[in-house]
Design a protein around this motif. Structure first.
Motif, PDB file in Angstrom:
ATOM      1  N   PRO A  12      -3.744  13.220  -2.058  1.00 52.72           N
ATOM      2  CA  PRO A  12      -4.856  12.281  -1.960  1.00 52.72           C
ATOM      3  C   PRO A  12      -4.557  11.036  -1.145  1.00 52.72           C
ATOM      4  CG  PRO A  12      -3.898  12.225  -4.148  1.00 52.72           C
ATOM      5  CD  PRO A  12      -3.237  13.351  -3.409  1.00 52.72           C
ATOM      6  N   CYS A  13      -3.291  10.681  -1.014  1.00 52.40           N
ATOM      7  CA  CYS A  13      -2.958   9.457  -0.285  1.00 52.40           C
ATOM      8  C   CYS A  13      -1.681   9.683   0.495  1.00 52.40           C
ATOM      9  CB  CYS A  13      -2.776   8.285  -1.245  1.00 52.40           C
ATOM     10  SG  CYS A  13      -2.430   6.744  -0.409  1.00 52.40           S
ATOM     11  N   ASN A  14      -1.780   9.770   1.790  1.00 55.06           N
ATOM     12  CA  ASN A  14      -0.612   9.936   2.638  1.00 55.06           C
ATOM     13  C   ASN A  14      -0.334   8.600   3.293  1.00 55.06           C
ATOM     14  OD1 ASN A  14       1.429  10.740   4.260  1.00 55.06           O
ATOM     15  ND2 ASN A  14       0.212  12.112   5.525  1.00 55.06           N
ATOM     16  N   THR A  15       0.638   7.863   2.791  1.00 53.58           N
ATOM     17  CA  THR A  15       0.899   6.510   3.262  1.00 53.58           C
ATOM     18  C   THR A  15       1.955   6.450   4.357  1.00 53.58           C
ATOM     19  OG1 THR A  15       2.484   6.204   1.482  1.00 53.58           O
ATOM     20  CG2 THR A  15       0.224   5.456   1.088  1.00 53.58           C
ATOM     21  N   ASN A  16       2.502   7.592   4.736  1.00 57.05           N
ATOM     22  CA  ASN A  16       3.489   7.672   5.808  1.00 57.05           C
ATOM     23  C   ASN A  16       4.719   6.813   5.565  1.00 57.05           C
ATOM     24  OD1 ASN A  16       1.784   9.401   7.227  1.00 57.05           O
ATOM     25  ND2 ASN A  16       0.743   7.682   8.195  1.00 57.05           N
ATOM     26  N   ASP A  95     -10.902   0.191  -0.403  1.00 58.53           N
ATOM     27  CA  ASP A  95     -12.131   0.967  -0.554  1.00 58.53           C
ATOM     28  C   ASP A  95     -12.034   2.339   0.092  1.00 58.53           C
ATOM     29  OD1 ASP A  95     -13.290  -1.135  -1.922  1.00 58.53           O
ATOM     30  OD2 ASP A  95     -14.326  -1.935  -0.156  1.00 58.53           O
ATOM     31  N   THR A  96     -11.182   2.477   1.110  1.00 59.10           N
ATOM     32  CA  THR A  96     -11.098   3.714   1.878  1.00 59.10           C
ATOM     33  C   THR A  96     -10.171   4.746   1.250  1.00 59.10           C
ATOM     34  OG1 THR A  96     -11.480   2.452   3.897  1.00 59.10           O
ATOM     35  CG2 THR A  96     -10.604   4.660   4.161  1.00 59.10           C
ATOM     36  N   LEU A  97      -8.999   4.322   0.826  1.00 57.13           N
ATOM     37  CA  LEU A  97      -8.004   5.255   0.312  1.00 57.13           C
ATOM     38  C   LEU A  97      -8.251   5.559  -1.169  1.00 57.13           C
ATOM     39  CD1 LEU A  97      -4.772   3.846   1.981  1.00 57.13           C
ATOM     40  CD2 LEU A  97      -6.151   5.790   2.706  1.00 57.13           C
ATOM     41  N   ASP A  98      -8.418   6.845  -1.466  1.00 54.14           N
ATOM     42  CA  ASP A  98      -8.680   7.261  -2.844  1.00 54.14           C
ATOM     43  C   ASP A  98      -7.527   6.932  -3.786  1.00 54.14           C
ATOM     44  OD1 ASP A  98     -10.426  10.274  -1.818  1.00 54.14           O
ATOM     45  OD2 ASP A  98     -11.181   8.255  -2.187  1.00 54.14           O
ATOM     46  N   CYS A  99      -6.298   6.961  -3.271  1.00 54.97           N
ATOM     47  CA  CYS A  99      -5.144   6.713  -4.138  1.00 54.97           C
ATOM     48  C   CYS A  99      -5.051   5.246  -4.566  1.00 54.97           C
ATOM     49  CB  CYS A  99      -3.851   7.145  -3.457  1.00 54.97           C
ATOM     50  SG  CYS A  99      -3.475   6.234  -1.964  1.00 54.97           S
ATOM     51  N   LEU A 100      -5.847   4.380  -3.963  1.00 51.21           N
ATOM     52  CA  LEU A 100      -5.842   2.966  -4.336  1.00 51.21           C
ATOM     53  C   LEU A 100      -7.105   2.561  -5.084  1.00 51.21           C
ATOM     54  CD1 LEU A 100      -4.384   1.447  -1.037  1.00 51.21           C
ATOM     55  CD2 LEU A 100      -3.185   1.953  -3.157  1.00 51.21           C
ATOM     56  N   CYS A 101      -7.835   3.555  -5.594  1.00 49.11           N
ATOM     57  CA  CYS A 101      -9.089   3.252  -6.284  1.00 49.11           C
ATOM     58  C   CYS A 101      -8.866   2.403  -7.534  1.00 49.11           C
ATOM     59  CB  CYS A 101      -9.837   4.529  -6.631  1.00 49.11           C
ATOM     60  SG  CYS A 101      -9.007   5.576  -7.820  1.00 49.11           S
ATOM     61  N   PHE A 102      -7.665   2.450  -8.108  1.00 47.43           N
ATOM     62  CA  PHE A 102      -7.374   1.636  -9.291  1.00 47.43           C
ATOM     63  C   PHE A 102      -7.381   0.140  -8.972  1.00 47.43           C
ATOM     64  CE2 PHE A 102      -3.261   2.228  -7.360  1.00 47.43           C
ATOM     65  CZ  PHE A 102      -2.603   1.043  -7.588  1.00 47.43           C
ATOM     66  N   MET A 103      -7.330  -0.205  -7.692  1.00 48.75           N
ATOM     67  CA  MET A 103      -7.310  -1.621  -7.303  1.00 48.75           C
ATOM     68  C   MET A 103      -8.680  -2.144  -6.862  1.00 48.75           C
ATOM     69  SD  MET A 103      -3.692  -2.053  -5.338  1.00 48.75           S
ATOM     70  CE  MET A 103      -3.930  -3.811  -5.239  1.00 48.75           C
ATOM     71  N   GLU A 104      -9.709  -1.298  -6.954  1.00 47.67           N
ATOM     72  CA  GLU A 104     -11.053  -1.727  -6.540  1.00 47.67           C
ATOM     73  C   GLU A 104     -11.489  -2.946  -7.355  1.00 47.67           C
ATOM     74  OE1 GLU A 104     -13.853   1.443  -6.612  1.00 47.67           O
ATOM     75  OE2 GLU A 104     -12.758   2.602  -5.124  1.00 47.67           O
ATOM     76  N   GLY A 105     -12.048  -3.912  -6.679  1.00 46.38           N
ATOM     77  CA  GLY A 105     -12.536  -5.101  -7.344  1.00 46.38           C
ATOM     78  C   GLY A 105     -11.488  -6.168  -7.610  1.00 46.38           C
ATOM     79  N   THR A 106     -10.273  -5.971  -7.127  1.00 46.26           N
ATOM     80  CA  THR A 106      -9.219  -6.948  -7.380  1.00 46.26           C
ATOM     81  C   THR A 106      -9.220  -8.091  -6.377  1.00 46.26           C
ATOM     82  OG1 THR A 106      -7.625  -5.642  -6.103  1.00 46.26           O
ATOM     83  CG2 THR A 106      -7.692  -5.290  -8.484  1.00 46.26           C
ATOM     84  N   ILE A 107      -9.902  -7.910  -5.258  1.00 47.66           N
ATOM     85  CA  ILE A 107      -9.939  -8.945  -4.223  1.00 47.66           C
ATOM     86  C   ILE A 107     -11.360  -9.464  -4.085  1.00 47.66           C
ATOM     87  CG2 ILE A 107      -9.609  -9.436  -1.778  1.00 47.66           C
ATOM     88  CD1 ILE A 107      -7.440  -7.386  -1.724  1.00 47.66           C
ATOM     89  N   ASP A 108     -11.506 -10.780  -4.218  1.00 53.98           N
ATOM     90  CA  ASP A 108     -12.817 -11.399  -4.023  1.00 53.98           C
ATOM     91  C   ASP A 108     -12.912 -11.860  -2.582  1.00 53.98           C
ATOM     92  OD1 ASP A 108     -13.410 -11.099  -6.703  1.00 53.98           O
ATOM     93  OD2 ASP A 108     -12.552 -13.039  -7.240  1.00 53.98           O
ATOM     94  N   ILE A 109     -13.943 -11.401  -1.920  1.00 56.42           N
ATOM     95  CA  ILE A 109     -14.128 -11.794  -0.517  1.00 56.42           C
ATOM     96  C   ILE A 109     -15.280 -12.751  -0.417  1.00 56.42           C
ATOM     97  CG2 ILE A 109     -14.731 -10.997   1.784  1.00 56.42           C
ATOM     98  CD1 ILE A 109     -13.196  -8.480   1.274  1.00 56.42           C
TER      99      ILE A 109
END
Length: 109
Positions: A12-16, A95-109
């Motif tokens: 799900p997440c290839n971070t190279n 928002d793009t990488l599925d493997c980082l979905c646990f961090m959604e909403g952690t940054i206020d823009i």
């Protein structure tokens, strides 16, 4: 399923992130302060004793995580032909990488 038959593209997440050879746990091989990480780990009421090996592995995993996010975020910045990484670039990666979905909403823009 054996480890040999796993296709990296199916992950799900290839971070190279390049794999590093196994090394002995010494503080000089980490970029993060192991004492601080150990203190953070001890804040968990279930973790009374934390081994140096656990602290080292946590430090290395954190370094790889930060490295992967930084590289992915910079790739967005470079595609925009800019030199400065912004919060918006980081939010795009989250928002793009599925493997980082646990961090959604952690940054206020």
């Amino acid at each position: 399923m054996s480890e040999e038959s796993v296709n990296i593209e199916e992950q799900p997440c290839n971070t190279n992130v390049e794999e590093s050879p196994a090394v002995a746990a010494t503080p000089k091989q980490t970029k993060l302060p192991m004492a601080k990480i150990k203190n953070i780990m001890k804040c968990d009421p279930d973790a009374n004793i934390v081994s140096n090996e656990a602290v080292f592995i946590t430090a290395k995993a954190t370094e790889f995580f930060i490295d992967a996010i930084a590289k992915e975020t910079y790739s967005i910045t470079a595609k925009g032909k800019r030199k400065t990484v912004t919060k918006k670039d980081l939010q795009t990666i989250l928002d793009t990488l599925d493997c980082l979905c646990f961090m959604e909403g952690t940054i206020d823009i």
